[in-house]
Scaffold this active site. Structure first.
Site, PDB file in Angstrom:
ATOM      1  N   TYR A   1      -2.310   0.265  10.553  1.00  0.00           N
ATOM      2  CA  TYR A   1      -2.452  -0.400   9.257  1.00  0.00           C
ATOM      3  C   TYR A   1      -1.232  -0.144   8.384  1.00  0.00           C
ATOM      4  O   TYR A   1      -0.638  -1.073   7.824  1.00  0.00           O
ATOM      5  CB  TYR A   1      -3.718   0.092   8.541  1.00  0.00           C
ATOM      6  CG  TYR A   1      -3.749  -0.280   7.076  1.00  0.00           C
ATOM      7  CD1 TYR A   1      -3.979  -1.590   6.687  1.00  0.00           C
ATOM      8  CD2 TYR A   1      -3.527   0.682   6.083  1.00  0.00           C
ATOM      9  CE1 TYR A   1      -3.988  -1.940   5.345  1.00  0.00           C
ATOM     10  CE2 TYR A   1      -3.545   0.341   4.758  1.00  0.00           C
ATOM     11  CZ  TYR A   1      -3.768  -0.970   4.384  1.00  0.00           C
ATOM     12  OH  TYR A   1      -3.761  -1.313   3.060  1.00  0.00           O
TER      13      TYR A   1
ATOM     14  N   LYS B   1       1.959  -2.798   6.898  1.00  0.00           N
ATOM     15  CA  LYS B   1       2.458  -2.931   5.529  1.00  0.00           C
ATOM     16  C   LYS B   1       3.971  -2.702   5.481  1.00  0.00           C
ATOM     17  O   LYS B   1       4.699  -3.395   4.761  1.00  0.00           O
ATOM     18  CB  LYS B   1       1.730  -1.954   4.600  1.00  0.00           C
ATOM     19  CG  LYS B   1       0.254  -2.263   4.413  1.00  0.00           C
ATOM     20  CD  LYS B   1       0.021  -3.656   3.841  1.00  0.00           C
ATOM     21  CE  LYS B   1      -1.446  -3.934   3.570  1.00  0.00           C
ATOM     22  NZ  LYS B   1      -1.689  -5.298   3.048  1.00  0.00           N
TER      23      LYS B   1
ATOM     24  N   SER C   1       0.830  -1.201   0.000  1.00  0.00           N
ATOM     25  CA  SER C   1       0.000   0.000   0.000  1.00  0.00           C
ATOM     26  C   SER C   1       0.862   1.249   0.000  1.00  0.00           C
ATOM     27  O   SER C   1       1.996   1.242   0.496  1.00  0.00           O
ATOM     28  CB  SER C   1      -0.894  -0.007   1.245  1.00  0.00           C
ATOM     29  OG  SER C   1      -1.483   1.243   1.479  1.00  0.00           O
TER      30      SER C   1
END
Length: 339
Positions: A151, A155, A126
């Site tokens: 989040y 990643k 991402s």
């Protein structure tokens, strides 16, 4: 046909990638725990491709189940790993859940790939790995800033795990750092259908237009952007799905130049929240009721991609417009509500 495992393959991006894989002649096997997806997606994939993919319900957080799965499917030749939780705001509220679900699952999958000689993996990364970028558009060489959310941190950590694994194991990996996927398959057989309140802009827009949500919330209009709202790079989900197939073929054909590679996957254009709202209203004729609310924790001001590396090295380029994406999302929403 080469068998490809797609984890999280009934999710939004995963299901569209399964369609692209099957159209390209691959056999797919999907594992998904159905935490944010539906078994109905299998039927949509089958109606589009005339092939029903193999499916197993599996929660990758349970190592023993992952070990058992790979014992039964040791003939897999590549993995595309989507399975993860993906909402920035929710990750701020539930960090431990995100670290368990996003990191443990990747480790368990990689351990079994190594154990069974599966050498190729495409990782669903991402643009959040860049944090709040110093310059725009973002290139793959941009320094990764401190993650703005748990989040985003998962990643970053996941990419580090892949780098370390590829350095010592017979493993090749490509991380696709994608931006903001929107839209649906043109058939309206599959699309984005979040469980509960949508965390992403476009499904909230379509649900508001359909009367499911009373009002759309714009999280802040005081950012340092031309109209004060956040700017993102919105890419049609089918363009994104096709990028996964191209990246997989690069590994299967031994064309990768390094054991670990990463590519930005976006359009190279940034659009503000207000611009997306305006484009949806103009394209559909629907008027959206929206209001500006407080900023959302974890959101960065502006992010959009420099995609020249993917264009040149992978030979991939986003082809579909935002208008196409928004029209397909609305068509999908209408079908879902009328079925």
């Amino acid at each position: 046909m080469k068998k490809i495992l797609v984890t999280g393959g009934l999710g939004y991006i995963g299901s569209h990638t399964v369609v692209a894989l099957q159209k390209a002649g691959y056999e797919t096997i999907i594992v998904d725990n159905l935490s944010n997806s539906s078994l109905n997606v299998l039927g949509g994939i089958a109606r589009i491709t005339n092939v029903s993919p193999t499916f197993e319900r599996l929660d990758l957080r349970y190592k023993a189940e992952v070990v058992d799965f790979f014992k039964r499917h040791s003939d897999i030749e590549g993995v595309i790993h989507f399975a993860a939780s993906k909402a920035v705001g929710e990750s701020v509220e539930k960090p431990l859940y995100y670290y368990e679900n996003n990191i443990h699952t990747l480790v368990y999958v990689l351990q079994e790939c190594v154990a069974h000689g599966i050498e190729n993996i495409i990782f669903s990364s991402s643009c959040t790995v860049y944090g709040q970028p110093e310059t725009l558009p973002i290139t793959e060489t941009a320094p990764t800033q401190a993650a703005a959310s748990p989040y985003g941190n998962t990643k970053q950590i996941s990419e580090e795990i892949l780098i370390d694994t590829c350095a010592v194991e017979n493993m090749n990996a490509i991380s696709l750092r994608y931006f903001n996927p929107i839209g649906a398959h043109k058939s309206a057989e599959i699309g984005e259908l979040p469980i509960g309140v949508p965390q992403n802009l476009v499904p909230y827009i379509t649900q508001t237009a359909a009367g499911i949500r009373e009002k759309l919330s714009v999280f802040g209009d005081d950012y340092d952007t031309p109209d004060g709202s956040c700017i993102r790079d919105y890419i049609h989900v089918m363009d994104l799905a096709e990028a996964h197939v191209v990246a997989l073929e690069r590994l299967l054909d031994n064309k990768n130049e390094e054991k670990y590679e990463m590519f930005n996957v976006g359009t190279g254009r940034g659009s503000s929240v207000f611009e997306v709202i305006e484009a949806f209203e103009k394209g559909t004729g629907e008027n959206l009721d929206y209001s500006v609310v407080d900023r959302r924790p974890g959101d960065v001001t502006a992010v959009y991609a420099d995609t020249s590396k993917a264009n040149k090295v992978l030979g991939w380029k986003a082809r579909r417009t935002m208008e196409e994406a928004l029209a397909s999302a609305w068509k999908w929403e209408q079908k879902v509500r009328n079925s």
